[in-house]
Design a protein around this motif. Sequence first.
Motif, PDB file in Angstrom:
ATOM      1  N   LEU A 218       0.893  -1.334  -0.225  1.00  0.00           N
ATOM      2  CA  LEU A 218       0.433  -0.313   0.556  1.00  0.00           C
ATOM      3  C   LEU A 218       0.780   0.952   0.170  1.00  0.00           C
ATOM      4  N   HIS A 219       0.721   2.091  -0.506  1.00  0.00           N
ATOM      5  CA  HIS A 219       1.317   3.762  -0.206  1.00  0.00           C
ATOM      6  C   HIS A 219       0.557   4.896  -0.231  1.00  0.00           C
ATOM      7  N   SER A 220       0.730   5.733   0.652  1.00  0.00           N
ATOM      8  CA  SER A 220      -0.416   6.980   0.534  1.00  0.00           C
ATOM      9  C   SER A 220       0.437   8.355   0.015  1.00  0.00           C
ATOM     10  N   ASP A 221      -0.263   8.558  -0.407  1.00  0.00           N
ATOM     11  CA  ASP A 221       0.761   9.730  -1.990  1.00  0.00           C
ATOM     12  C   ASP A 221       0.141  11.520  -1.118  1.00  0.00           C
ATOM     13  N   LEU A 222       0.609  12.378  -1.612  1.00  0.00           N
ATOM     14  CA  LEU A 222       0.294  13.857  -1.879  1.00  0.00           C
ATOM     15  C   LEU A 222       0.671  13.893  -2.443  1.00  0.00           C
ATOM     16  N   TRP A 223       0.357  14.363  -3.307  1.00  0.00           N
ATOM     17  CA  TRP A 223       0.998  15.359  -4.649  1.00  0.00           C
ATOM     18  C   TRP A 223       0.040  16.827  -4.617  1.00  0.00           C
ATOM     19  N   ILE A 224       0.949  17.421  -5.622  1.00  0.00           N
ATOM     20  CA  ILE A 224       1.196  18.944  -5.375  1.00  0.00           C
ATOM     21  C   ILE A 224       1.064  19.447  -6.407  1.00  0.00           C
ATOM     22  N   LYS A 225      -0.282  20.706  -7.455  1.00  0.00           N
ATOM     23  CA  LYS A 225      -0.142  20.490  -8.440  1.00  0.00           C
ATOM     24  C   LYS A 225       0.887  22.207  -8.328  1.00  0.00           C
ATOM     25  N   ARG A 226       1.810  21.736  -9.729  1.00  0.00           N
ATOM     26  CA  ARG A 226       2.852  23.129  -9.966  1.00  0.00           C
ATOM     27  C   ARG A 226       1.785  24.435  -9.903  1.00  0.00           C
ATOM     28  N   ASP A 227       2.574  25.779  -9.692  1.00  0.00           N
ATOM     29  CA  ASP A 227       1.318  27.006  -9.119  1.00  0.00           C
ATOM     30  C   ASP A 227       3.069  27.074  -9.667  1.00  0.00           C
ATOM     31  N   HIS A 228       2.981  27.914 -11.028  1.00  0.00           N
ATOM     32  CA  HIS A 228       4.226  28.404 -11.714  1.00  0.00           C
ATOM     33  C   HIS A 228       3.970  30.184 -11.649  1.00  0.00           C
ATOM     34  N   SER A 229       3.268  30.596 -10.754  1.00  0.00           N
ATOM     35  CA  SER A 229       3.401  32.164 -10.294  1.00  0.00           C
ATOM     36  C   SER A 229       4.170  32.379  -9.217  1.00  0.00           C
ATOM     37  N   THR A 230       4.646  31.056  -8.460  1.00  0.00           N
ATOM     38  CA  THR A 230       5.966  31.561  -7.374  1.00  0.00           C
ATOM     39  C   THR A 230       6.465  30.233  -8.006  1.00  0.00           C
ATOM     40  N   ASP A 231       7.659  30.273  -7.017  1.00  0.00           N
ATOM     41  CA  ASP A 231       8.796  29.865  -7.111  1.00  0.00           C
ATOM     42  C   ASP A 231       8.920  28.357  -5.727  1.00  0.00           C
ATOM     43  N   ASN A 232       7.478  28.584  -4.825  1.00  0.00           N
ATOM     44  CA  ASN A 232       7.222  27.824  -4.092  1.00  0.00           C
ATOM     45  C   ASN A 232       7.713  26.209  -4.339  1.00  0.00           C
ATOM     46  N   ASP A 233       6.965  25.921  -5.353  1.00  0.00           N
ATOM     47  CA  ASP A 233       6.284  24.453  -6.287  1.00  0.00           C
ATOM     48  C   ASP A 233       8.451  23.547  -6.749  1.00  0.00           C
ATOM     49  N   GLN A 234       9.540  24.050  -5.977  1.00  0.00           N
ATOM     50  CA  GLN A 234      10.913  23.653  -6.567  1.00  0.00           C
ATOM     51  C   GLN A 234      11.077  23.004  -5.548  1.00  0.00           C
ATOM     52  N   THR A 235      10.287  23.245  -3.864  1.00  0.00           N
ATOM     53  CA  THR A 235      10.829  21.846  -3.174  1.00  0.00           C
ATOM     54  C   THR A 235       9.951  20.766  -3.281  1.00  0.00           C
ATOM     55  N   ILE A 236       9.355  20.273  -4.257  1.00  0.00           N
ATOM     56  CA  ILE A 236       8.595  18.928  -3.980  1.00  0.00           C
ATOM     57  C   ILE A 236       9.001  18.460  -5.180  1.00  0.00           C
ATOM     58  N   ASP A 237      10.457  18.747  -5.371  1.00  0.00           N
ATOM     59  CA  ASP A 237      11.086  17.740  -6.926  1.00  0.00           C
ATOM     60  C   ASP A 237      12.002  16.979  -6.183  1.00  0.00           C
ATOM     61  N   ASN A 238      12.049  17.027  -4.919  1.00  0.00           N
ATOM     62  CA  ASN A 238      12.861  16.201  -3.766  1.00  0.00           C
ATOM     63  C   ASN A 238      12.142  15.522  -2.766  1.00  0.00           C
ATOM     64  N   PRO A 239      10.603  14.317  -3.416  1.00  0.00           N
ATOM     65  CA  PRO A 239       9.995  13.648  -2.794  1.00  0.00           C
ATOM     66  C   PRO A 239      10.226  13.102  -1.697  1.00  0.00           C
ATOM     67  N   ARG A 240       9.227  13.744  -0.253  1.00  0.00           N
ATOM     68  CA  ARG A 240       9.431  12.508   1.390  1.00  0.00           C
ATOM     69  C   ARG A 240       9.061  11.175   1.577  1.00  0.00           C
ATOM     70  N   ILE A 241      10.067  10.251   0.954  1.00  0.00           N
ATOM     71  CA  ILE A 241       9.218   8.658   0.317  1.00  0.00           C
ATOM     72  C   ILE A 241       9.902   7.963   2.294  1.00  0.00           C
ATOM     73  N   ASP A 242       8.926   7.242   3.033  1.00  0.00           N
ATOM     74  CA  ASP A 242       8.714   6.528   4.338  1.00  0.00           C
ATOM     75  C   ASP A 242       8.328   5.200   3.427  1.00  0.00           C
ATOM     76  N   SER A 243       8.437   4.312   4.686  1.00  0.00           N
ATOM     77  CA  SER A 243       8.256   3.056   4.828  1.00  0.00           C
ATOM     78  C   SER A 243       7.901   2.624   6.307  1.00  0.00           C
ATOM     79  N   THR A 244       6.768   1.825   6.539  1.00  0.00           N
ATOM     80  CA  THR A 244       6.302   1.455   7.534  1.00  0.00           C
ATOM     81  C   THR A 244       5.756  -0.056   7.828  1.00  0.00           C
ATOM     82  N   ASN A 245       5.450  -0.770   8.581  1.00  0.00           N
ATOM     83  CA  ASN A 245       4.971  -2.635   8.409  1.00  0.00           C
ATOM     84  C   ASN A 245       3.632  -2.474   8.576  1.00  0.00           C
TER      85      ASN A 245
END
Length: 356
Positions: free
Chosen positions: A329-356
Amino acid sequence: MRFRYARDPLSLASCFLYLLNRLVLKPHFPSHILHWYFNDLLLIPCALPLILWLQRKLKLRLHDLPPTASEIFFHLAIWSILFEIISPHLIHATGDPVDVIAYCFGGLFSWVFWNKKKIILSSSLSNFNFIAPFYRKLQFLFDGYTLQKCRTEWIQELKGSSKILVLGEGPGQLLEALIKTSPSSEIFCIDSSIAMLREAQRSVEKLKTNTAQIHFIHATLPSDKLPEGPYDGVITPFFLDCLSDENLQKTISFTAQQLKPGGRWLLSDFCIPPRGFSRWRAKIMLFFAYRFFKLTTGLSNQSLTNPDRYLAQNQMRLFKRKHYQQGLLHSDLWIKRDHSTDNDQTIDNPRIDSTN
């Protein structure tokens, strides 16, 4: 059609799975389902064909037709009383009502499989209407707590949203959590099953909250149009796995267009790990899951398509991902690009965790 008794394909497969779980899986994997309920699901398909064969030899059974609903129910009742009520008083054992639920679901699946050629997939079986009344219990057998955790992992990200779209909600578990997190949000709940929408509506009514902001809409995607956005958030809880590759692409494309720049897409679903035993475990479980839903709901899609590339093609970027059940199973958070700001550059390196 003549029933093959011990040579029946379902009986043979169930016996194999019983031995596989007992000898290989349980000793190596600390799964609550594998240890306590998986073998209970196999009781009817494993044992009933042998019992009916013996009854046929003793001339207590007068035909060789597939097991009827009454035969399954009769033996189910006898074994439930014997194993869960009488046995705990005779030997060192504990009666568990959940075992009976597992017996019932195994019996239901067996009846559908053995009588599939007689079952006409009418409107009640063309979607999830047939299993809607007991869908929550069905999920519990798989590990309902983890499924719900997967659905709601990133739900706080939608706090304060004015307009949220939920696709394929099911019987209402996600909606209950969403209302508590975002009580003032306008929520559009879409499902192709009338019965599932009714279950979700009843779940919401039990919360005794204002339902004026919640819209229950019967629609089938991608053929039916969605209510137009823009939306602050979209949630697809174990929904995209039901779509074929073509329908998945169309649904993601249209839905992403309705999402605001910077909007959140919460996605929970199944996946196949890249390697090792977990990969084969996931493939086996998904194989049987898809066959079960094909028999009980008429689900036409029988393979899992990874939606990542279609999301990326529609200006969506993965921000966070968390795995459960050894990568099944996986649970994702996706964010739509907002080209009017520079904030979306942080989502080029997603945080991926695992749990049993």
